[in-house]
Each structure stands twice: as C-alpha cells, then as structure tokens.
Design a protein around this motif. Sequence first.
Motif, PDB file in Angstrom:
ATOM      1  N   GLN A 166       0.836  -1.189   0.000  1.00  0.00           N
ATOM      2  CA  GLN A 166       0.000   0.000   0.000  1.00  0.00           C
ATOM      3  C   GLN A 166       0.876   1.247   0.000  1.00  0.00           C
ATOM      4  OE1 GLN A 166      -2.480  -1.003   3.467  1.00  0.00           O
ATOM      5  NE2 GLN A 166      -4.122  -1.596   2.059  1.00  0.00           N
ATOM      6  N   ALA A 167       0.323   2.341  -0.513  1.00  0.00           N
ATOM      7  CA  ALA A 167       1.116   3.542  -0.776  1.00  0.00           C
ATOM      8  C   ALA A 167       1.804   4.090   0.467  1.00  0.00           C
ATOM      9  CB  ALA A 167       0.225   4.616  -1.403  1.00  0.00           C
ATOM     10  N   ASN A 168       1.197   3.936   1.628  1.00  0.00           N
ATOM     11  CA  ASN A 168       1.774   4.484   2.850  1.00  0.00           C
ATOM     12  C   ASN A 168       2.763   3.538   3.523  1.00  0.00           C
ATOM     13  OD1 ASN A 168      -0.053   2.579   3.633  1.00  0.00           O
ATOM     14  ND2 ASN A 168      -1.233   3.907   4.992  1.00  0.00           N
ATOM     15  N   LEU A 343      -6.578  17.126  13.641  1.00  0.00           N
ATOM     16  CA  LEU A 343      -5.824  18.371  13.746  1.00  0.00           C
ATOM     17  C   LEU A 343      -4.728  18.460  12.688  1.00  0.00           C
ATOM     18  CD1 LEU A 343      -5.256  18.968  17.580  1.00  0.00           C
ATOM     19  CD2 LEU A 343      -6.593  20.395  16.016  1.00  0.00           C
ATOM     20  N   ILE A 344      -4.048  17.344  12.463  1.00  0.00           N
ATOM     21  CA  ILE A 344      -2.990  17.340  11.449  1.00  0.00           C
ATOM     22  C   ILE A 344      -3.571  17.690  10.080  1.00  0.00           C
ATOM     23  CG2 ILE A 344      -1.417  15.822  10.174  1.00  0.00           C
ATOM     24  CD1 ILE A 344      -0.863  14.425  12.897  1.00  0.00           C
ATOM     25  N   HIS A 345      -4.691  17.084   9.752  1.00  0.00           N
ATOM     26  CA  HIS A 345      -5.316  17.381   8.456  1.00  0.00           C
ATOM     27  C   HIS A 345      -5.806  18.833   8.388  1.00  0.00           C
ATOM     28  CE1 HIS A 345      -4.916  13.401   6.946  1.00  0.00           C
ATOM     29  NE2 HIS A 345      -5.758  12.846   7.795  1.00  0.00           N
ATOM     30  N   GLU A 353       2.272  14.015   6.380  1.00  0.00           N
ATOM     31  CA  GLU A 353       1.402  12.964   5.891  1.00  0.00           C
ATOM     32  C   GLU A 353       1.446  11.817   6.896  1.00  0.00           C
ATOM     33  OE1 GLU A 353       2.885  12.007   2.056  1.00  0.00           O
ATOM     34  OE2 GLU A 353       4.548  10.782   2.809  1.00  0.00           O
ATOM     35  N   ILE A 354       0.347  11.109   7.029  1.00  0.00           N
ATOM     36  CA  ILE A 354       0.206  10.064   8.034  1.00  0.00           C
ATOM     37  C   ILE A 354       0.293   8.703   7.362  1.00  0.00           C
ATOM     38  CG2 ILE A 354      -1.294   9.082   9.809  1.00  0.00           C
ATOM     39  CD1 ILE A 354      -2.559  11.871  10.105  1.00  0.00           C
ATOM     40  N   VAL A 371       7.358  13.960   6.994  1.00  0.00           N
ATOM     41  CA  VAL A 371       7.354  15.365   6.601  1.00  0.00           C
ATOM     42  C   VAL A 371       7.464  15.455   5.082  1.00  0.00           C
ATOM     43  CG1 VAL A 371       8.546  17.575   6.804  1.00  0.00           C
ATOM     44  CG2 VAL A 371       8.363  16.062   8.786  1.00  0.00           C
ATOM     45  N   LYS A 372       6.587  16.223   4.496  1.00  0.00           N
ATOM     46  CA  LYS A 372       6.631  16.434   3.059  1.00  0.00           C
ATOM     47  C   LYS A 372       7.825  17.322   2.711  1.00  0.00           C
ATOM     48  CE  LYS A 372       1.613  16.046   2.678  1.00  0.00           C
ATOM     49  NZ  LYS A 372       0.335  16.714   2.303  1.00  0.00           N
TER      50      LYS A 372
END
Length: 428
Positions: A166-168, A343-345, A353-354, A371-372
Amino acid sequence: MTTAHRYETGEEWALAADAADPLADFRAEFCMPQHEGREIAYFCGNSLGLLPRATRQAVNDELDYWAELAVEGHFRGRLPWLDYHEFVRDDLAAIVGAKPIEVVAMNSLSINLHLLMVSFYRPTAERPAILIEKSAFPSDRYAVEAQVRFHGHDPATALIELEPDQANGTLSDAAILRAIDEHGPRIALVMLPGVQYLTGQALDLKTIASRAHAQGCMVGFDLAHAVGNIDLALHDSDCDFAVWCSYKYLNSGPGAVAGAFVHERHARTDRPRFAGWWGHEKSTRFQMGPEFRPTPGADGWQLSNPPILALAPLRISLQVFQRAGFARLRRKSQALTGYLEWLIHERVADVLEIATPTEPSRRGCQLSLRVKGPRESGRQLFEHLQNDAIVVDWREPDVIRAAPTPLYNRHMDCRRLVESVARWRDKR
C-alpha cells in the motif's frame, strides 16, 4: 467520546474535552517529565512508558523485605518471592485476552522469542521457512535469521519477507493471506507483529492464525507495540505463541521484564524446549531431581526464578490498567488519536502525511508521520519538537512516531504538538 465532526481547533475545545475525560485523574498517577521548567508533552509511550508514582514504593517494599528477611523473603512477607510471578498472572492474562495458564512474565522479549522458537520453529527439508514482514523490527529479524541458520538453512531462501503493498508502506490483509496461501507448504512458522512498529498498523491476528494453521504452519506474534495498546484476544486468536515487552505501554521501566503467551492446547506438550529449574513442576521443584518435568502452561518455559525487583513495577502498572478498565482506555485512545489525526489534516496537512491506517480497528494510539519535502526536513522537525518540550521519537529513515497514550496524555497535548508543527512551518 467526541466524534470527528465535532472536533474544533481552538484551545477551549481541547480544555473542555480534557475536563470531561472520565480517565483524567490517572494522569496524576504518573511522573511527568519537565524541560527547562516546562511540563513535557510526552508522546513516546510506544518506546518507554512513564513512571507510575506507586512504583517507587513497591520496589522499596521489596528492598525492605530483602533487608529485613534476607532469604526468608522467598517464603514470608506480604508477597513471598517464591510465588511472585504468580501475582501478576491474572492481570497479565486479562490485558492480553488469555487464560492465566497461558501467560508468564519472564526474561526479555528477544530471549522469549528465541525460547519459544526452539519449541515452535521445527523446520524440515520440505518446510524450512519463516514468514516475516520486510520491515520487521531488527531484533525480530536477527532472531529469526539466527534460528534459520542454527537449523542449517539459508536465510536467503528460508526467510519469506512480506513487502508493503500500500502507498503508505502498510500491508493489506489480502497481501498477507495471499503470501500464506502461496508459500504455505514451505512455511514452518508465521512470525508477524501485532502492531507494526514503523507504520503503527494493527494486524488481524485471528484471521492470520486461521489461514496459517490451515496451511499447516505454526503462528507466533511479536506484541511489543500491541500489548497495553490495542484489544488483544490471544486465546481466541488461536495463535500458538506470542511475546512482548513491558516497558512501552505497560509502563514497567527501562529493560522491564517481558511476557510470553503459549496457547492452552500446548499446556502439556512433548515439543522440545530449553529447560530450566523454574520451569519444573512446582510441586516437586525443590526435590531437586534430575528429570525435568515441565509445569503445565506458559510457566513451563521459565528458566530461572523470577526477578522480583523487575516484577514489582509490572505488578503496579497492571493494577493501574485494571482500575482504569481497558475498554475505557481504548475508547479514549481512539478519541485522542482521532483528534490528533484531524488536527494534522486541519492545521498542517501541507507539512505532514500520516502513514498509519485511518480505520481505528487497524491501528492503536500511534501515528507515524512523514514530513513532506526534502528528507532532512523530518529530522529538523523532530529536533524542533524536542526543543519545544514535545517528546516524540524518530525512526530511520524518515518517520516521526507520536503516540497519545490514554493513561496520561490529553487533548491539550495533541494540540500542543500540532501547533508546534505549525510554528515550525511558518518560520521556514
């Protein structure tokens, strides 16, 4: 508990949510670290839990018994040392969803993993393999590779590694089951985590065990990041064994005594094991005979007499869990983690990103964050948080892990973390 659509970003909302928390008083039972005179927002219970205040007295009590009773402390005192490991058994069984006969507190996680693989990894020429995940915790990887080599097999062919699909960076249930079906006839042992340490993903233990057993495999789980974090039903999962440490969510101190589970169906078994005196049946242990007769259940895998000064903190911590009630803790955990995710979103989606799954059933309280932007940004943010009295942890190559632990974390801690990230972003 509050649902996501009712979350708000303001401080007033977080303070009100904390005021309404039925478990709020438990925070005062822990020692909260300070940083330059400021109370730390501690999100590192997935690495080392905080010290329960009652632990110091419990350890001092055993030191006093040692001073006053010496060797007689094994038989006298409020909690005689001879039986001390039994005083944590019922609470330990409750927190992992097991029968008391199926659990024991002993050794460290890696030692327990080796001891149980002696019994449950029995490779043959046709079935030599162990299934693990590609990004297994290093200790697990080292242990299974060592066992493979010890039995004369080559890890290059006898270790089957699950690649994230999966992507994450997480694993789908389908990918896990597909690997078991594909390689099942070669697999001697399926060895997977309850919660994957890097991504925070919780696996479906019962489904994995069922599919693996259908293929004739033994099944073990590393629960280091799962015990005290997610609902576990080890007996009902039907796995053959499991191991865990107690210094993370179980708050039992650095290098704390670990735990092991052996399913009741193996309570009496002729499987080979490394034997020790304390694993001998209790009724005849002190007859000092030459023939090893194992105590039925997980106790039979013990080697040495229990470490009293290490068991005392575990006993205290488990009592805290019992008073809090794990169902209530899990509800609060889901609320805190959901709030932190929201909150992050809302506030820093351009920064973080999570990696951890969104579904509450597929995670515990840990969120794994990336971190992006340039990779060095992740380490820079981590160091900023540390300097801002917010303790998270860093895992190579690029993951910040934050775990809002329900026994002592608050909504305000989550807000502090996200607002600190926002300040870092605005200064860049």
